[in-house]
Design an enzyme around this catalytic site. Structure first.
Site, PDB file in Angstrom:
ATOM      1  N   PRO A   8      68.789  19.076 -12.151  1.00 42.37           N
ATOM      2  CA  PRO A   8      68.193  18.267 -13.118  1.00 42.37           C
ATOM      3  C   PRO A   8      68.401  18.947 -14.604  1.00 42.37           C
ATOM      4  CG  PRO A   8      66.833  18.477 -11.291  1.00 42.37           C
ATOM      5  CD  PRO A   8      67.816  19.544 -11.127  1.00 42.37           C
ATOM      6  N   ARG A  27      89.851  12.274  -7.842  1.00 42.99           N
ATOM      7  CA  ARG A  27      90.656  10.959  -8.148  1.00 42.99           C
ATOM      8  C   ARG A  27      91.544  11.174  -9.437  1.00 42.99           C
ATOM      9  NH1 ARG A  27      88.561   7.577 -11.683  1.00 42.99           N
ATOM     10  NH2 ARG A  27      89.383   5.766 -10.794  1.00 42.99           N
TER      11      ARG A  27
HETATM   12  N1  LIG Z   1      70.335  14.930 -11.518  1.00 44.55           N
HETATM   13  C1  LIG Z   1      70.772  15.708 -10.585  1.00 44.55           C
HETATM   14  O1  LIG Z   1      72.063  16.255 -10.838  1.00 44.55           O
HETATM   15  C2  LIG Z   1      70.019  16.421  -9.774  1.00 44.55           C
HETATM   16  C3  LIG Z   1      70.631  17.678  -9.093  1.00 44.55           C
HETATM   17  C4  LIG Z   1      69.632  18.502  -8.024  1.00 44.55           C
HETATM   18  C5  LIG Z   1      68.390  17.666  -7.711  1.00 44.55           C
HETATM   19  N2  LIG Z   1      67.700  18.359  -6.741  1.00 44.55           N
HETATM   20  C6  LIG Z   1      67.990  19.461  -6.112  1.00 44.55           C
HETATM   21  C7  LIG Z   1      67.720  20.617  -7.269  1.00 44.55           C
HETATM   22  C8  LIG Z   1      68.705  21.648  -7.575  1.00 44.55           C
HETATM   23  C9  LIG Z   1      68.249  22.734  -8.628  1.00 44.55           C
HETATM   24  C10 LIG Z   1      67.020  22.466  -9.106  1.00 44.55           C
HETATM   25  C11 LIG Z   1      66.030  21.625  -8.921  1.00 44.55           C
HETATM   26  C12 LIG Z   1      66.273  20.913  -7.799  1.00 44.55           C
HETATM   27  N3  LIG Z   1      65.267  19.814  -7.394  1.00 44.55           N
HETATM   28  C13 LIG Z   1      64.817  20.165  -6.103  1.00 44.55           C
HETATM   29  C14 LIG Z   1      63.934  19.158  -5.690  1.00 44.55           C
HETATM   30  O2  LIG Z   1      62.844  18.845  -6.599  1.00 44.55           O
HETATM   31  C15 LIG Z   1      63.404  18.400  -7.916  1.00 44.55           C
HETATM   32  C16 LIG Z   1      64.440  19.649  -8.252  1.00 44.55           C
HETATM   33  N4  LIG Z   1      68.170  16.721  -8.382  1.00 44.55           N
HETATM   34  C17 LIG Z   1      68.747  16.161  -9.249  1.00 44.55           C
END
Ligand SMILES: NC(=O)c1ccc(NCc2ccccc2N2CCOCC2)nc1
Length: 241
Positions: free
Chosen positions: A84, A149
């Site tokens: 994120p 793609r």
């Molecule tokens: N928007 C995106 O690209 C996206 C990508 C991954 C993701 N989650 C795996 C994650 C990966 C890395 C760090 C934290 C987290 N998370 C673990 C669970 O808690 C929240 C954060 N979420 C959304």
């Protein structure tokens, strides 16, 4: 194009790799996708990949050792981490990535990975949008799909990305197929006319109209980048009247 995906859940990728366009691209060897289980790079008795966070706070963090070990094998490729906190994925970023010879995507999990892996080894952190998922596997599939793609030959000649909505910075025009009338609902006459020039203009106008209504930000960007053709400007003026 070779894409390596590092994950704790390799089985999540079997459907993605064994269906439709990605499956055919792999069979035609237009792309190569290598799913690697990070756990295979642990050598302790318990095959530990994660641990509790320093500073407390609950959740688990992926340990640096297994990731440094596995990334050693892929250090010549561009290393991407899905989280994120990353740069938001856009079609332009996908286009840039599709020009790489090899990329390696780390699918984050738990609360994330040890920051030292990101600082030392990650070239680009990517987010697929501002929402939270249980893991980085779906973002890894989305990035892989969007890149694949664009690789020549992956999309049959029927679908080509040149007319992609985001490819020209606009939303897509409406699509119709047989029957020409269904439940009293008719297909726009122009599409049945066989008049290709008129059809092309109608589609372009519909794309601009939809973008103007639903995503004016995209129009702004296209205007700022001076990416409007004379026809598009003319059609936009008609729409604004
Ligand atoms: N928007 C995106 O690209 C996206 C990508 C991954 C993701 N989650 C795996 C994650 C990966 C890395 C760090 C934290 C987290 N998370 C673990 C669970 O808690 C929240 C954060 N979420 C959304």
């Amino acid at each position: 194009m070779k894409i390596n995906i590092l994950t704790l859940f390799p089985d999540m990728f079997s459907g993605f790799l064994n269906e439709s366009i990605i499956k055919r691209a792999l069979e035609k060897e237009l792309i190569k996708i290598n799913v690697i289980n990070i756990r295979d790079f642990t050598f302790d008795k318990h095959k530990q990949v994660d641990d509790t966070p320093f500073g407390g706070g609950g959740g688990m963090v992926l340990k640096p050792e297994p990731l440094f070990r596995v990334l050693e094998k892929f250090k010549k490729s561009k290393i991407i981490y899905t989280s994120p906190q990353g740069k938001t994925l856009t079609q332009n970023l996908v286009k840039d990535l599709s020009k790489e010879k090899e990329i390696t995507i780390i699918a984050g999990h738990y609360e994330g990975i040890d920051e030292r892996v990101i600082e030392e080894l990650v070239d680009l952190e990517i987010s697929i949008g501002d929402y939270v998922l249980t893991g980085g596997e779906l973002p890894a599939m989305i990035i892989t799909d969007a890149i694949s793609r664009l690789i020549p030959g992956v999309l049959g000649n029927t679908a080509s990305y040149e007319n992609d909505s985001f490819y020209n910075g606009l939303l897509d025009y409406p699509h119709y197929t047989r029957p020409a009338e269904y439940n009293g609902l008719k297909v726009p006459e122009v599409l049945l006319s066989g008049h290709h020039k008129n059809i092309e203009i109608w589609r372009k106008k519909e794309s601009i109209k939809r973008t103007y209504i639903r995503r004016p930000d995209l129009l702004e960007k296209k205007l700022e980048n001076k990416e409007f053709s004379k026809l598009e400007i003319k059609l936009l003026d008609e729409i604004k009247k």
